[in-house]
Design an enzyme around this catalytic site. Structure first.
Site: not given
Ligand code: G3H
Ligand code: 13P
Ligand code: ZN
Length: 283
Positions: A81-82, A103, A180, A208, A210, A232
């Site tokens: 992820d990212h 990303d 978040g 995002g 959540s 989140t």
């Molecule tokens: O976008 C993803 C997460 O919500 C942030 O995760 O704190 O592991 O980078 P991280």
């Molecule tokens: P949330 O922080 O809204 O759960 O988003 C998660 C997300 O997009 C991880 O890539």
């Molecule tokens: Zn994300």
């Protein structure tokens, strides 16, 4: 069973539901996600951020998640992820991830295309699926004027060009969600989602998610979102359960009695998301 991200996302795209993607950082989170997926008979993506790699170590996560995925009774994709650099994405390809996100959304369109292209070339040669992002998520404050919001949200014409040039398998778009906890109520740009889905006719990813209202999630899925990221809500479920343990038994020091309830709480939230996303019984 361990599968590629594309196997799950193409099925979701054709059958008009959203595959759930959950961030994990340790064994308890992973076990909760797999147990819920098996109980719900849902395909699932287990995902790790660069922060998770730093925290747990790439080999620990690789061996643990591949073991869980290979032994699961449902299709499980193992996703980065990212990922922000070519190096991280390819390290994950080399270490057994079956899907990687690159990303480049904070770069210019040209730089994002070049970075994403470099990753798709190698990942696809290794049979690994690729997600990329166009537009900017997060930090959308109520006092931002409409023009600025427009500039941050994904431009449909650019998305068409981006996908044609990079050959990504699924695209994350910005339509008003943020990572978040939300301060206010997120307002999703459904018209933009509808336009992009019709123009691209490919799996679309929503980050995002959540804290987004259930009706908005359902509407986004009906308009073509096929992967929904949740982090989140799981963190909150886990930590609330742990806080509850200490509220009731402040002197507890057996980690199993502290983390076990966290794992149970995460499993419940994951199962509920799977039902909401229409992913239950799709395995
Ligand atoms: O976008 C993803 C997460 O919500 C942030 O995760 O704190 O592991 O980078 P991280
Ligand atoms: P949330 O922080 O809204 O759960 O988003 C998660 C997300 O997009 C991880 O890539
Ligand atoms: Zn994300």
């Amino acid at each position: 069973m361990l599968v590629t991200g594309n196997e799950i996302l193409q099925h979701a795209h054709k059958n008009r539901y959203a595959a759930p993607a959950f961030n994990v950082v340790n064994m308890e989170m992973l076990q909760a996600v797999i147990a819920a997926a098996e109980a719900e008979k849902a395909p699932v993506l287990v995902q790790t951020t660069e922060g998770a790699l730093k925290y747990a170590g790439i080999k620990y996560l690789s061996l643990m998640i591949r073991y869980a995925a290979e032994n699961a009774k449902v299709p499980v994709a193992f996703h980065l992820d990212h990922g922000t650099t070519f190096e991280t994405a390819i390290q994950c390809v080399r270490n057994g991830w079956t899907s990687v996100m690159i990303d480049g959304s904070h770069h210019s369109l040209e730089e994002n295309i070049a970075l994403t292209k470099s990753v798709t070339k190698v990942a696809h040669a290794c049979g690994v699926s690729v997600e990329a992002e166009l537009g900017r998520l997060g930090g959308v404050e109520d006092n931002i004027v409409v023009d600025e919001k427009d500039a941050m949200h994904t431009n449909p014409a650019e998305a068409k060009q981006f996908v044609a040039e990079t050959k990504v398998d699924y695209l994350a778009i910005a339509i008003g969600t943020a990572h978040g906890k939300y301060n206010g109520v997120p307002k999703l740009d459904f018209d933009r989602l509808d336009t992009i889905k019709k123009m691209l006719d490919m799996p679309i990813v929503l980050h995002g998610a959540s804290g987004v209202a259930e009706d908005d999630i359902k509407k986004a899925i009906s308009l073509g979102v096929n992967k929904i990221n949740i982090d989140t809500d799981l963190r909150v479920a886990f930590t609330d359960a742990v806080k509850d343990v200490f509220a009731k038994t402040p002197d507890e020091f057996d980690l199993r009695k502290i983390c076990g309830p966290g794992r149970d709480a995460v499993k419940e939230v994951v199962a509920a998301k799977m039902r909401l996303f229409g992913a239950s019984n799709k395995a």
